[in-house]
Design a protein around this motif. Structure first.
Motif, PDB file in Angstrom:
ATOM      1  N   TRP A  86       0.847  -1.201   0.000  1.00 32.83           N
ATOM      2  CA  TRP A  86       0.000   0.000   0.000  1.00 32.83           C
ATOM      3  C   TRP A  86       0.879   1.246   0.000  1.00 32.83           C
ATOM      4  O   TRP A  86       0.900   1.992  -0.947  1.00 32.83           O
ATOM      5  CB  TRP A  86      -0.942  -0.015   1.211  1.00 32.83           C
ATOM      6  N   VAL A  90      -8.493  -3.354   3.672  1.00 32.71           N
ATOM      7  CA  VAL A  90      -8.151  -2.720   2.387  1.00 32.71           C
ATOM      8  C   VAL A  90      -8.252  -1.206   2.570  1.00 32.71           C
ATOM      9  O   VAL A  90      -9.350  -0.647   2.638  1.00 32.71           O
ATOM     10  CB  VAL A  90      -9.092  -3.193   1.259  1.00 32.71           C
ATOM     11  N   ASP A  94       1.772  -0.109   5.223  1.00 32.51           N
ATOM     12  CA  ASP A  94       2.346  -1.450   5.341  1.00 32.51           C
ATOM     13  C   ASP A  94       2.882  -1.697   6.752  1.00 32.51           C
ATOM     14  O   ASP A  94       2.724  -2.792   7.299  1.00 32.51           O
ATOM     15  CB  ASP A  94       3.473  -1.659   4.335  1.00 32.51           C
ATOM     16  N   ALA A 121      -8.262  -8.982   6.839  1.00 29.77           N
ATOM     17  CA  ALA A 121      -7.380  -8.263   5.920  1.00 29.77           C
ATOM     18  C   ALA A 121      -8.076  -6.958   5.574  1.00 29.77           C
ATOM     19  O   ALA A 121      -9.181  -6.964   5.026  1.00 29.77           O
ATOM     20  CB  ALA A 121      -7.124  -9.091   4.661  1.00 29.77           C
ATOM     21  N   ASN A 136      -1.410  -8.841   1.057  1.00 36.48           N
ATOM     22  CA  ASN A 136      -1.942  -8.137   2.214  1.00 36.48           C
ATOM     23  C   ASN A 136      -1.603  -8.968   3.447  1.00 36.48           C
ATOM     24  O   ASN A 136      -0.927  -9.985   3.342  1.00 36.48           O
ATOM     25  CB  ASN A 136      -3.456  -7.936   2.075  1.00 36.48           C
TER      26      ASN A 136
END
Length: 138
Positions: free
Chosen positions: A34, A135, A39, A133, A55
């Protein structure tokens, strides 16, 4: 993480050398998942590269902490996926959530709403063993 091509080409076997070069070039091109800052937050979780997902999956408490850290740096959350541990593997549960920015919604309001939405989903998810996870909106 960056690797030098000199290190990559250190393998004796030509087939291995090509594979190492591909891996190293991929690492140099891809860089962060990212961003360096995001991260660093998400990397507290379990890396999902082994199942083809760039991810990390975080345990509930780590995911909730990550959401607050994302809020602090001004990064909204578009949604996320739920994973479960099966033996030593992490596998998708196929559950997920998402949050879209409304037309005309200012960024600060979307940031707050998206984090609150993710927090609510993660907090109320039924399985204590679930991993999440996240996003981010990058």
């Amino acid at each position: 993480m960056k690797f030098s091509l000199m290190m990559c080409f250190g393998a004796k076997n030509d087939r291995r050398r090509r594979a190492d070069a591909f891996f190293c070039q991929d690492q140099q091109i891809m860089g962060h998942v990212w961003s360096e800052q995001v991260d660093a937050i998400l990397a507290a979780g379990r890396n999902l590269d082994g199942i083809g997902v760039r991810n990390w999956a975080l345990a509930r408490e780590d995911a909730l902490l990550a959401l607050e850290r994302l809020r602090e740096i001004g990064v909204a959350v578009l949604g996320g996926d739920v994973y479960v541990v099966s033996g030593k593997a992490v596998v998708p549960s196929y559950d997920n959530w998402h949050c879209d920015q409304d037309a005309g919604e200012v960024a600060a309001d979307f940031l707050s709403r998206s984090i609150d939405s993710a927090r609510s989903y993660i907090s109320s998810y039924g399985s204590a063993e679930a991993m999440f996870a996240i996003v981010p909106s990058i």
